[in-house]
Design a protein around this motif. Structure first.
Motif, PDB file in Angstrom:
ATOM      1  N   ASN A   2     -17.453 -59.418 -53.850  1.00  0.00           N
ATOM      2  CA  ASN A   2     -15.867 -59.816 -54.006  1.00  0.00           C
ATOM      3  C   ASN A   2     -16.103 -60.694 -55.482  1.00  0.00           C
ATOM      4  O   ASN A   2     -16.776 -61.680 -55.497  1.00  0.00           O
ATOM      5  CB  ASN A   2     -15.646 -60.547 -52.910  1.00  0.00           C
ATOM      6  CG  ASN A   2     -14.080 -60.956 -53.092  1.00  0.00           C
ATOM      7  OD1 ASN A   2     -13.608 -60.619 -54.101  1.00  0.00           O
ATOM      8  ND2 ASN A   2     -13.449 -61.480 -52.089  1.00  0.00           N
ATOM      9  N   PRO A   3     -15.459 -60.001 -56.406  1.00  0.00           N
ATOM     10  CA  PRO A   3     -15.572 -60.835 -57.715  1.00  0.00           C
ATOM     11  C   PRO A   3     -14.748 -62.258 -57.690  1.00  0.00           C
ATOM     12  O   PRO A   3     -15.265 -63.066 -58.363  1.00  0.00           O
ATOM     13  CB  PRO A   3     -14.716 -60.044 -58.653  1.00  0.00           C
ATOM     14  CG  PRO A   3     -14.325 -58.705 -58.051  1.00  0.00           C
ATOM     15  CD  PRO A   3     -14.731 -58.900 -56.425  1.00  0.00           C
ATOM     16  N   GLU A   4     -13.978 -62.385 -56.677  1.00  0.00           N
ATOM     17  CA  GLU A   4     -13.383 -63.624 -56.735  1.00  0.00           C
ATOM     18  C   GLU A   4     -14.381 -64.775 -56.120  1.00  0.00           C
ATOM     19  O   GLU A   4     -14.488 -66.047 -56.504  1.00  0.00           O
ATOM     20  CB  GLU A   4     -12.196 -64.042 -55.494  1.00  0.00           C
ATOM     21  CG  GLU A   4     -10.849 -63.152 -55.928  1.00  0.00           C
ATOM     22  CD  GLU A   4     -10.049 -63.233 -54.920  1.00  0.00           C
ATOM     23  OE1 GLU A   4     -10.077 -64.043 -53.866  1.00  0.00           O
ATOM     24  OE2 GLU A   4      -9.029 -62.284 -55.107  1.00  0.00           O
ATOM     25  N   LEU A   6     -17.559 -64.703 -56.655  1.00  0.00           N
ATOM     26  CA  LEU A   6     -18.433 -65.058 -57.853  1.00  0.00           C
ATOM     27  C   LEU A   6     -17.892 -66.022 -58.843  1.00  0.00           C
ATOM     28  O   LEU A   6     -18.426 -66.768 -59.578  1.00  0.00           O
ATOM     29  CB  LEU A   6     -19.025 -63.618 -58.755  1.00  0.00           C
ATOM     30  CG  LEU A   6     -19.966 -62.827 -57.924  1.00  0.00           C
ATOM     31  CD1 LEU A   6     -19.903 -61.406 -58.730  1.00  0.00           C
ATOM     32  CD2 LEU A   6     -21.170 -63.418 -57.689  1.00  0.00           C
ATOM     33  N   GLY A   7     -16.611 -66.067 -58.915  1.00  0.00           N
ATOM     34  CA  GLY A   7     -15.905 -67.008 -59.900  1.00  0.00           C
ATOM     35  C   GLY A   7     -15.788 -68.475 -59.380  1.00  0.00           C
ATOM     36  O   GLY A   7     -15.699 -69.319 -60.063  1.00  0.00           O
ATOM     37  N   ASN A   8     -16.214 -68.306 -58.054  1.00  0.00           N
ATOM     38  CA  ASN A   8     -16.103 -69.760 -57.492  1.00  0.00           C
ATOM     39  C   ASN A   8     -17.641 -70.286 -57.743  1.00  0.00           C
ATOM     40  O   ASN A   8     -17.749 -71.699 -57.456  1.00  0.00           O
ATOM     41  CB  ASN A   8     -15.698 -69.645 -55.899  1.00  0.00           C
ATOM     42  CG  ASN A   8     -14.327 -69.501 -55.758  1.00  0.00           C
ATOM     43  OD1 ASN A   8     -13.542 -69.658 -56.648  1.00  0.00           O
ATOM     44  ND2 ASN A   8     -14.146 -68.839 -54.345  1.00  0.00           N
ATOM     45  N   ARG A  10     -20.718 -72.075 -59.488  1.00  0.00           N
ATOM     46  CA  ARG A  10     -20.824 -72.923 -60.758  1.00  0.00           C
ATOM     47  C   ARG A  10     -22.332 -72.566 -61.239  1.00  0.00           C
ATOM     48  O   ARG A  10     -23.028 -71.835 -60.589  1.00  0.00           O
ATOM     49  CB  ARG A  10     -20.697 -74.590 -60.491  1.00  0.00           C
ATOM     50  CG  ARG A  10     -19.422 -74.956 -59.958  1.00  0.00           C
ATOM     51  CD  ARG A  10     -19.601 -76.366 -59.812  1.00  0.00           C
ATOM     52  NE  ARG A  10     -20.053 -76.983 -58.726  1.00  0.00           N
ATOM     53  CZ  ARG A  10     -20.278 -78.001 -58.407  1.00  0.00           C
ATOM     54  NH1 ARG A  10     -20.025 -79.017 -59.204  1.00  0.00           N
ATOM     55  NH2 ARG A  10     -21.044 -78.407 -57.322  1.00  0.00           N
ATOM     56  N   ASP A  11     -22.442 -72.812 -62.506  1.00  0.00           N
ATOM     57  CA  ASP A  11     -23.590 -72.751 -63.241  1.00  0.00           C
ATOM     58  C   ASP A  11     -24.763 -73.412 -62.659  1.00  0.00           C
ATOM     59  O   ASP A  11     -24.520 -74.600 -62.065  1.00  0.00           O
ATOM     60  CB  ASP A  11     -23.738 -73.042 -64.712  1.00  0.00           C
ATOM     61  CG  ASP A  11     -22.709 -72.151 -65.431  1.00  0.00           C
ATOM     62  OD1 ASP A  11     -22.808 -70.802 -65.079  1.00  0.00           O
ATOM     63  OD2 ASP A  11     -22.264 -72.217 -66.626  1.00  0.00           O
TER      64      ASP A  11
END
Length: 165
Positions: A2-4, A6-8, A10-11
């Motif tokens: 799920n791309p969402e 992955l957006g959550n 942090r580096d």
């Protein structure tokens, strides 16, 4: 995936460096050892200093006694023979008692040789022989009191500076 989700994320961050304070236990042990060594060094240095000062006391006393004898001579309270006797007694006390040299109880020429040997000044033999030796008992005794006082003070001060326990 799920791309969402992955957006959550942090580096990746590096962890914080360890703090300067408090130091690790090894540093505390090292600091304690250094402080203990410094304390031991100070105590040993103080003891050495006190031992050297105790070793110098007899020379100071001899120097003061010699100055008092010369002062009494200079003020006319004693004659040259009394000064020579006093200077001789001061040297005998210094060498015999404080330096534990039994050969300092000799008399006459042997005593003068002992003084010259002890202080390593053979050039002073004629002066000391005439003033502190058997010359004191000869008729017409006329010592060089000032010269004797100056040389004896010089010898005592030189040995005072070198006194060791």
């Amino acid at each position: 995936m799920n791309p969402e989700l992955l957006g959550n994320l942090r580096d990746i961050h590096e962890p914080l460096p360890p703090p300067f304070w408090p130091p690790a236990p090894g540093w505390w042990i090292l600091a304690a050892l250094i402080i203990a060594l410094i304390a031991v060094a100070v105590v040993l240095a103080w003891r050495r200093y006190r031992a050297i000062e105790r070793a110098r006391v007899p020379y100071r006393i001899a120097e003061q006694d010699l100055a008092a004898a010369f002062d009494a001579y200079a003020k006319g309270r004693v004659d040259a023979r009394a000064f020579a006797d006093g200077a001789n007694a001061i040297l005998k006390r210094l060498i015999a008692q404080h330096e534990n040299r039994a050969d300092a109880t000799s008399f006459g020429r042997e005593w003068i040789e002992e003084i010259v040997e002890r202080f390593d000044r053979p050039d002073l033999f004629p002066l000391f022989d005439a003033t502190l030796g058997a010359g004191r008992y000869q008729p017409g005794f006329e010592p060089e009191v000032r010269e004797t006082y100056d040389r004896l003070t010089e010898l005592i001060q030189a040995n005072h500076a070198l006194a060791r326990p």
